[in-house]
Design an enzyme around this catalytic site. Structure first.
Site: not given
Lengths: 400, 275
Positions: A295, A328, A155
């Site tokens: 995040h 996400h 990620c």
């Protein structure tokens, strides 16, 4: 450091391009939907980009490449790349892509149509079933012949793409970098995160006291970068988006948690180190940062750990997680949220934390569900990946 | 500006593992005329990975970690202090195969451990966790040009940050379904510790194995042919990580003032010189 962002585009469930993304942010319209991915019965919400199934790419066919292609066609991106190639030569343009799925969607599909245990003809695509697929495709699609690489650090991938691009540019390997990222929804990702019990069956609620997991999404995005310090004329000639200002990458920080493959460092030591690293390379004090994009995945662990570090370092900055707009997006989260920061600077608008009702009790963050109009000069974005891989990017707006 | 030089780096440690040699000394001995027989081990020990984790660590991870451990030891450097660049050209195709088979079946439940092991940066993750390294770690994929791409990334970063770096190239045999496409049948890993010349004092300078000079320039290149015994030659040509055998050859024989070029992209090459 003055890595000028000449132009940028973003395609996600929140909008097919930056113009649509802005509208989604302004109207606080989430792009999430109930999971309707074919072949998956997992009860969750996803950020899906419509229309990818219709895009035909011949031997490059995959959902991942289709999304990379769709994003590449948005706005001024392709035209600007073409003009720069003509100016400096296509071998002086580089490609750095971040991705975690890389086109495993295609490999999954191929395995459902095995021909006597072998790949059927149409799936014999060496450049697709390959972790470097994204950079290979984008280089070919854009006609770029300079160095091209795919970064795959889960990620944090397409945030790290900016750091690599910055180094190539300041070293003079190339004059321009097309930095970006792409990741698509597929069964591996849905079932994988589900097996780790990280997925929520509700629309995600980053930073919220009642959050209970993440929503997965797909996205692609690009930022076209030039080093304004070593190439000021080129950077000025191709000035970007708004006539009144330009935005640059001013600093970056990269670190590792050294803790666990799928759980962050409990005190957020790696996260803190990445944020401090970005401030150090930018030679800025934390108090100068006006907006922080977390995040903020909506997992129980990440949001609390990261949120505490952000609150401690940047008590007066506006902070938010924007993942409730598009989910996400894994390897594409870095580029998606970098673009949100860059655009926030251009518009003097700090997006809120969509879907936030009550902030986690353990957090004293300067955040709210609403967007805030506020003059902004510096913005920071975090991307943290499996394996404890962390990257923070710091952007600066220069007024003309 | 058709050629860009990167300031020279010292190579201060090497590690390697393959079916034919388990470390750098064994490689040097075998390649200089010794026999090239397989030692028969399926995977390296990678003993720095803690016991419980080691059992479940996939082969690509063990390859990368073994070579990395050896390189740091040879360099007498604390692994926890080194930023790193890991590169695998083909990824973990055994895990891809496992996931795709499972997802193509009725029961789509994936093992959570195998899922988090399937990220391309599993090696970088296991490494930093096992040695307690909180420095920057990168994980690249460059397909056929994985070797020069990782070298470029590490060299640029080493100079940019004036820091020693670990560079690790690793690729494992391809799962049967993907093998007609991706070819590689061998396990191979090689790791280097490099440092900018300014980051070492004179006494340590003398321990360097060689000085690496890199430049990038316009025009692509083809891969040089290496005079290697047959199985290593096939490895060099089909295992993207094993393109680093070129670096190993140059390190042993040196090519001062006689740079060798390798492809970097469709429109650029990298020139390599080790003195």
């Amino acid at each position: 450091m003055d890595i000028r962002v000449i132009t940028y585009e973003s395609t996600s469930a929140a909008g097919i391009n930056v113009s649509e993304l802005r509208r989604a942010i302004d109207t606080r319209q989430s792009g999430l939907r109930r999971n309707d991915l074919p072949g998956s019965s997992i009860d969750t919400w996803i950020g899906k980009v419509p229309g990818l199934e219709e895009i035909e790419l011949g031997h490059w066919q995959s959902r991942n490449n289709a999304l990379a292609d769709l994003a590449y066609r948005q706005g001024e991106l392709e035209a600007t790349v073409e003009a720069l190639k003509t100016q400096v030569g296509s071998h002086r343009v580089g490609v750095v892509m971040g991705s975690s799925t890389s086109s495993i969607d295609r490999t999954e599909q191929a395995y459902t149509e095995l021909d006597d245990g072998s790949l059927a003809e149409k799936y014999r695509q060496a450049q697709v079933h390959n972790p470097d697929g994204p950079a290979l495709f984008v280089a070919e699609r854009a006609g770029i012949t300079g160095p091209a690489v795919t970064i795959n650090t889960a990620c944090s991938s397409s945030a790290k793409a900016f750091a690599t691009a910055a180094r190539w540019l300041t070293t003079g390997i190339v004059d321009v970098v097309l930095a970006g990222g792409v990741d698509t929804l597929c069964l591996s990702v849905l079932h994988g995160f589900h097996s780790l019990q990280l997925v929520s069956s509700n629309p995600c609620k980053p930073l919220d006291r009642n959050r209970d997991g993440i929503n997965l999404g797909e996205a692609a995005g690009y930022a076209l970068l030039i080093d304004a310090d070593s190439n000021p004329e080129l950077a000025d000639q191709f000035r970007n988006v708004s006539p009144g200002a330009s935005v640059s990458l001013r600093g970056y920080g990269e670190s590792s948690d050294a803790h666990h493959m799928s759980h962050p460092h409990p005190e957020g030591a790696g996260a803190r180190s990445a944020m401090l690293g970005a401030l150090a390379t930018a030679k800025l004090d934390p108090g100068e940062i006006g907006y922080v994009n977390l995040h903020g995945t909506s997992s129980r662990a990440n949001d609390l750990i990261e949120g505490k570090q952000v609150a401690a370092l940047f008590p007066s900055a506006r902070a938010s997680s924007t993942k409730a707009w598009m989910g996400h997006t894994l390897g594409a989260a870095g580029i998606t949220e970098a673009i949100i920061c860059i655009d926030a600077l251009h518009r003097d608008l700090a997006p809120g934390t969509l879907n936030l009702d009550e902030l986690d009790d353990g957090l004293e963050l300067n955040t709210s569900p609403e967007n805030t109009e506020i003059p902004l000069k510096y913005a920071l974005t975090n991307s943290f990946g499996f394996g404890g891989n962390n990257c923070s990017l710091l952007f600066e707006k220069h007024l003309r | 500006m058709e050629k860009t030089d990167i300031p020279p780096l010292l190579i201060v440690g090497c590690g390697t593992w393959s079916p034919w040699f388990e470390n750098w000394d064994a490689f040097v001995a075998k390649v200089s005329g010794g026999e090239l027989e397989e030692h028969g081990l399926k995977a390296p020990a990678a003993s720095v990975i803690p016991g419980t984790e080691r059992r479940r660590a996939p082969l690509p991870v063990k390859l990368a970690i073994e070579a990395s451990t050896q390189a740091c030891a040879a360099a007498s450097m604390d692994p926890a202090q080194l930023p790193s660049v890991f590169v695998s050209g083909l990824g973990d195709t055994q895990l891809t195969d496992y996931m795709c088979r499972t997802l193509a079946s009725e029961n789509k439940a994936l093992s959570p451990t195998r899922f988090h092991n399937s990220v391309h940066n599993a090696a970088a993750g296991y490494w930093t966790i096992s040695v307690g390294c909180m420095r920057s770690s990168n994980s690249l994929a460059g397909y056929g040009v994985s070797m020069p791409m990782a070298l470029l990334e590490a060299a640029v970063q080493a100079n940019n940050e004036q820091s020693p770096m670990l560079i690790t190239f690793y690729d494992a045999p391809v799962a049967p379904v993907l093998q007609p496409l991706l070819h590689n049948r061998h396990a191979f890993a090689l790791a280097l510790v490099v440092t900018p010349t300014s980051a070492l004092d004179a006494a340590e300078d003398s321990k360097a194995l060689g000085t690496l000079r890199l430049s990038s320039g316009a025009g692509t290149s083809s891969w040089p042919k290496l005079g290697l015994p047959a199985p290593l030659k096939e490895c060099y040509e089909t295992n993207p990580a094993a393109r680093s055998l070129l670096l190993a050859e140059l390190l042993i024989h040196k090519n001062k003032d006689n740079p060798v070029t390798v492809p970097l992209s469709n429109g650029t090459h990298m020139a390599l010189e080790i003195s």
